[in-house]
Motif scaffolding. Structure first.
Motif, PDB file in Angstrom:
ATOM      1  N   LEU A   1       0.833  -1.205   0.000  1.00  0.00           N
ATOM      2  CA  LEU A   1       0.000   0.000   0.000  1.00  0.00           C
ATOM      3  C   LEU A   1       0.865   1.252   0.000  1.00  0.00           C
ATOM      4  CD1 LEU A   1      -2.648   1.589   0.329  1.00  0.00           C
ATOM      5  CD2 LEU A   1      -2.488   1.185   2.795  1.00  0.00           C
ATOM      6  N   VAL A   2       1.887   1.271   0.841  1.00  0.00           N
ATOM      7  CA  VAL A   2       2.747   2.456   0.925  1.00  0.00           C
ATOM      8  C   VAL A   2       3.504   2.657  -0.397  1.00  0.00           C
ATOM      9  CG1 VAL A   2       4.675   3.517   2.143  1.00  0.00           C
ATOM     10  CG2 VAL A   2       2.939   2.263   3.426  1.00  0.00           C
ATOM     11  N   ARG A   3       3.969   1.572  -1.005  1.00  0.00           N
ATOM     12  CA  ARG A   3       4.640   1.681  -2.309  1.00  0.00           C
ATOM     13  C   ARG A   3       3.696   2.286  -3.345  1.00  0.00           C
ATOM     14  NH1 ARG A   3       6.065  -3.721  -1.141  1.00  0.00           N
ATOM     15  NH2 ARG A   3       8.241  -3.959  -0.465  1.00  0.00           N
ATOM     16  N   ALA A   4       2.465   1.756  -3.401  1.00  0.00           N
ATOM     17  CA  ALA A   4       1.493   2.235  -4.387  1.00  0.00           C
ATOM     18  C   ALA A   4       1.166   3.707  -4.159  1.00  0.00           C
ATOM     19  CB  ALA A   4       0.223   1.390  -4.303  1.00  0.00           C
ATOM     20  N   ASP A   5       1.018   4.088  -2.901  1.00  0.00           N
ATOM     21  CA  ASP A   5       0.738   5.484  -2.548  1.00  0.00           C
ATOM     22  C   ASP A   5       1.862   6.394  -3.037  1.00  0.00           C
ATOM     23  OD1 ASP A   5      -0.359   7.739  -1.405  1.00  0.00           O
ATOM     24  OD2 ASP A   5       0.211   7.214   0.646  1.00  0.00           O
ATOM     25  N   ARG A   6       3.109   5.980  -2.792  1.00  0.00           N
ATOM     26  CA  ARG A   6       4.257   6.791  -3.216  1.00  0.00           C
ATOM     27  C   ARG A   6       4.321   6.905  -4.741  1.00  0.00           C
ATOM     28  NH1 ARG A   6       8.243   6.784   0.932  1.00  0.00           N
ATOM     29  NH2 ARG A   6       7.114   7.152   2.875  1.00  0.00           N
ATOM     30  N   LEU A   7       4.121   5.782  -5.430  1.00  0.00           N
ATOM     31  CA  LEU A   7       4.159   5.809  -6.887  1.00  0.00           C
ATOM     32  C   LEU A   7       3.075   6.728  -7.455  1.00  0.00           C
ATOM     33  CD1 LEU A   7       4.739   2.014  -7.617  1.00  0.00           C
ATOM     34  CD2 LEU A   7       6.287   3.867  -8.274  1.00  0.00           C
ATOM     35  N   ALA A   8       1.915   6.728  -6.817  1.00  0.00           N
ATOM     36  CA  ALA A   8       0.788   7.534  -7.305  1.00  0.00           C
ATOM     37  C   ALA A   8       0.959   9.015  -7.034  1.00  0.00           C
ATOM     38  CB  ALA A   8      -0.512   7.029  -6.683  1.00  0.00           C
ATOM     39  N   HIS A   9       1.946   9.377  -6.200  1.00  0.00           N
ATOM     40  CA  HIS A   9       2.244  10.803  -6.027  1.00  0.00           C
ATOM     41  C   HIS A   9       2.681  11.423  -7.343  1.00  0.00           C
ATOM     42  CE1 HIS A   9       2.933  11.104  -1.383  1.00  0.00           C
ATOM     43  NE2 HIS A   9       1.844  10.441  -1.685  1.00  0.00           N
ATOM     44  N   GLY A  10       3.484  10.683  -8.091  1.00  0.00           N
ATOM     45  CA  GLY A  10       3.939  11.172  -9.392  1.00  0.00           C
ATOM     46  C   GLY A  10       4.961  12.285  -9.328  1.00  0.00           C
ATOM     47  N   THR A  11       5.579  12.498  -8.157  1.00  0.00           N
ATOM     48  CA  THR A  11       6.518  13.620  -8.011  1.00  0.00           C
ATOM     49  C   THR A  11       7.880  13.192  -7.476  1.00  0.00           C
ATOM     50  OG1 THR A  11       5.673  14.067  -5.777  1.00  0.00           O
ATOM     51  CG2 THR A  11       4.660  15.275  -7.610  1.00  0.00           C
ATOM     52  N   GLU A  12       8.015  11.954  -7.017  1.00  0.00           N
ATOM     53  CA  GLU A  12       9.253  11.539  -6.357  1.00  0.00           C
ATOM     54  C   GLU A  12      10.196  10.856  -7.347  1.00  0.00           C
ATOM     55  OE1 GLU A  12       8.703   9.498  -2.622  1.00  0.00           O
ATOM     56  OE2 GLU A  12       6.675  10.292  -2.424  1.00  0.00           O
ATOM     57  N   ASP A  13      11.489  11.126  -7.196  1.00  0.00           N
ATOM     58  CA  ASP A  13      12.500  10.518  -8.070  1.00  0.00           C
ATOM     59  C   ASP A  13      12.682   9.034  -7.749  1.00  0.00           C
ATOM     60  OD1 ASP A  13      12.968  12.934  -9.333  1.00  0.00           O
ATOM     61  OD2 ASP A  13      14.532  13.520  -7.914  1.00  0.00           O
ATOM     62  N   ASP A  14      12.601   8.676  -6.478  1.00  0.00           N
ATOM     63  CA  ASP A  14      12.790   7.290  -6.060  1.00  0.00           C
ATOM     64  C   ASP A  14      11.672   6.923  -5.093  1.00  0.00           C
ATOM     65  OD1 ASP A  14      13.794   4.772  -5.610  1.00  0.00           O
ATOM     66  OD2 ASP A  14      15.371   5.426  -4.234  1.00  0.00           O
ATOM     67  N   PRO A  15      10.441   6.803  -5.603  1.00  0.00           N
ATOM     68  CA  PRO A  15       9.295   6.643  -4.701  1.00  0.00           C
ATOM     69  C   PRO A  15       9.322   5.370  -3.861  1.00  0.00           C
ATOM     70  CG  PRO A  15       8.657   6.232  -6.982  1.00  0.00           C
ATOM     71  CD  PRO A  15      10.045   6.780  -7.018  1.00  0.00           C
ATOM     72  N   LYS A  16      10.009   4.341  -4.343  1.00  0.00           N
ATOM     73  CA  LYS A  16      10.001   3.073  -3.613  1.00  0.00           C
ATOM     74  C   LYS A  16      11.234   2.861  -2.741  1.00  0.00           C
ATOM     75  CE  LYS A  16       9.314   0.353  -7.188  1.00  0.00           C
ATOM     76  NZ  LYS A  16       9.044  -0.885  -7.949  1.00  0.00           N
ATOM     77  N   GLY A  17      12.241   3.740  -2.879  1.00  0.00           N
ATOM     78  CA  GLY A  17      13.497   3.534  -2.170  1.00  0.00           C
ATOM     79  C   GLY A  17      13.346   3.456  -0.665  1.00  0.00           C
ATOM     80  N   ALA A  18      12.691   4.438  -0.093  1.00  0.00           N
ATOM     81  CA  ALA A  18      12.522   4.467   1.362  1.00  0.00           C
ATOM     82  C   ALA A  18      11.666   3.299   1.834  1.00  0.00           C
ATOM     83  CB  ALA A  18      11.893   5.792   1.796  1.00  0.00           C
ATOM     84  N   VAL A  19      10.703   2.894   1.013  1.00  0.00           N
ATOM     85  CA  VAL A  19       9.840   1.776   1.389  1.00  0.00           C
ATOM     86  C   VAL A  19      10.641   0.475   1.424  1.00  0.00           C
ATOM     87  CG1 VAL A  19       7.720   0.522   0.847  1.00  0.00           C
ATOM     88  CG2 VAL A  19       7.880   2.958   0.323  1.00  0.00           C
ATOM     89  N   GLU A  20      11.523   0.305   0.446  1.00  0.00           N
ATOM     90  CA  GLU A  20      12.337  -0.915   0.428  1.00  0.00           C
ATOM     91  C   GLU A  20      13.281  -0.953   1.631  1.00  0.00           C
ATOM     92  OE1 GLU A  20      11.451  -3.172  -1.495  1.00  0.00           O
ATOM     93  OE2 GLU A  20      10.142  -1.896  -2.688  1.00  0.00           O
ATOM     94  N   ARG A  21      13.816   0.196   1.991  1.00  0.00           N
ATOM     95  CA  ARG A  21      14.708   0.239   3.169  1.00  0.00           C
ATOM     96  C   ARG A  21      13.919  -0.057   4.447  1.00  0.00           C
ATOM     97  NH1 ARG A  21      16.721   4.429  -0.018  1.00  0.00           N
ATOM     98  NH2 ARG A  21      15.610   6.057   1.131  1.00  0.00           N
TER      99      ARG A  21
END
Length: 454
Positions: free
Chosen positions: A355-375
């Motif tokens: 859910l958090v990954r999808a939320d970040r991706l849907a922002h559409g503004t982040e260079d690395d939306p999944k990086g922090a989630v993976e960490r």
């Protein structure tokens, strides 16, 4: 759509029938009546898929069908007024519809009453004669969804059918013909007369489809959303802030699309920002959404209850929605990560991270939306490998210890003390030892005595 299977290769689809379905078909045809495989099974066969449902049409009277199938099968007659029976088999329920007239005219009339042309094709059993009176195969090849003969009449017969059109769009990616789309708009208000459970079941299939954005947009444009899920429309054209490229509505749809097609996480993605429009306020020129996750959780609970969602599923979705707001987790101490794991619960962590990954991706503004989630996911795995105490049951003391050391009688106060002890241990797992916690209980009892607590 290229690569449709030859409808005359009926042996392929009949060979794939589960044994109990074959037995149902044999029992009916052995009495001398005709039998046709119809609906989604024929459609899926042409698409090269193994059918999920097995529906038949026959000129056998309903009482004859009942007689040859029961026993050995339990025959359900709730659709009998439409000439439909359901045989409950080890491989699922098989629908058998009886038509009034004999011969091909009867099966054509049956197909004419079906919802869409791609579901209005038939294969005779067992010889495999293909019948397609409304050019369903042509529509299937073109990726087109078209109501049979008169879409408005088909929708009047069953107001759920417009919603089923949206579900088929979600699953197949088809486009809806102009006349059928127009009929969907006309029929949308009738959806309110349909049983909630039927709508819910179609909707839950819809949101798990690969073309969910197109399907949800179709629901909005035809008025179906306004009837079943008006809260979603509150985010339409409601702009956000510089953290978001899209308005609330579009962000929600993309969050669903970016999440894996599992019902629990897709429902959470659909509802995670549902409260945002109601808390939206502009502060010093920037839109803010303070407390939206709490309101979204409350609204999600109410909406899921309205949809008659199973209680356990609803509670899990609400937990995901309530906890989805996590930021700057790289700066968190391990204790904060443990508290997050505790709040979400280990069984829901995979869905939470998705859910958090999808939320970040849907922002559409982040260079690395999944990086922090993976960490964060790596830290969670490392923490869980150490097997920290995250529930009262994992503590080195029990309720008996609490009562023995503090003198508190059995009751709710024992549970409250154990919860406080768990807070201490989650912050510092090294303190989950019996000597430390017994001493902690003694000190707590002494503090209570000084304050004059009973």
């Amino acid at each position: 759509m290229e690569g449709l299977h030859d409808p005359m290769e009926s042996s392929n689809v009949f060979a794939r029938m589960p044994e109990s379905v074959k037995d149902v078909a044999r029992r009916i045809t052995q009495t001398g009546y005709g039998l046709w495989l119809v609906g989604g099974a024929v459609r899926d066969h042409l698409l090269g898929k193994t059918p999920a449902d097995w529906d038949f049409s026959t000129n056998a009277p309903p009482e004859s069908v009942h007689g040859v199938l029961s026993p050995p099968y339990r025959v359900v007659t709730f659709g009998l007024r439409h000439g439909t029976l359901h045989a409950v088999t080890p491989d699922g329920a098989v629908e058998i519809t009886s038509w009034a007239a004999n011969g091909e005219a009867g099966i054509v009339k049956d197909l004419e009453r079906r919802d869409f042309t791609i579901n209005a094709m038939a294969l005779s059993y067992p010889d495999g004669i293909f019948l397609d009176p409304f050019e369903g195969r042509k529509d299937l090849a073109a990726g087109r969804l078209r109501g049979v003969v008169d879409p408005a009449a088909r929708f009047r017969e069953d107001p759920l059918r417009p919603f089923r059109a949206a579900r088929l769009v979600a699953c197949l990616g088809f486009r809806v013909s102009r006349a059928t789309r127009k009929a969907m708009r006309q029929a949308a208000p009738w959806l309110a007369r349909t049983a909630t459970e039927r709508i819910r079941d179609e909707f839950f299939k819809l949101i798990q489809g690969p073309h969910v954005v197109e399907a949800l947009e179709l629901c909005r444009r035809t008025g179906l959303t306004a009837v079943f899920f008006p809260e979603l429309l509150e985010g339409w054209r409601k702009q956000q802030n510089h953290y978001h490229r899209h308005d609330i509505y579009r962000h929600t749809l993309l969050s669903v699309a970016f999440s894996p097609p599992r019902l629990r996480v897709r429902l959470a993605a659909l509802l995670h920002d549902i409260g945002k429009p109601r808390v939206r306020q502009k502060i010093r020129g920037i839109y803010r959404f303070y407390g939206h996750e709490k309101l979204s959780a409350r609204m999600a609970s109410e909406i899921l209850a309205r949809w008659l969602t199973p209680k356990k599923l609803a509670e899990e979705v609400v937990t995901l929605v309530e906890n989805h707001m996590v930021h700057a987790t790289d700066l968190w101490k391990d204790g904060a990560v443990r508290r997050l794991i505790q709040r979400v619960g280990e069984p829901l962590l995979e869905d939470f991270l998705d859910l958090v990954r999808a939320d970040r991706l849907a922002h559409g503004t982040e260079d690395d939306p999944k990086g922090a989630v993976e960490r964060l996911a790596l830290r969670m795995r490392r923490i869980l490998e150490a097997k920290p105490a995250l529930t009262e049951k994992a503590l080195a003391i029990t309720g008996r210890d609490v009562m023995a050391v503090t003198g508190v009688p059995q009751g709710p106060e024992v549970g409250r003390i154990l919860k406080q002890a768990l807070t201490v241990v989650v912050k510092d797992p090294s303190k989950n030892t019996r000597p430390f916690l017994v001493q902690w209980l003694r000190e707590k009892a002494a503090q209570g005595a000084e304050k004059g607590d009973p």
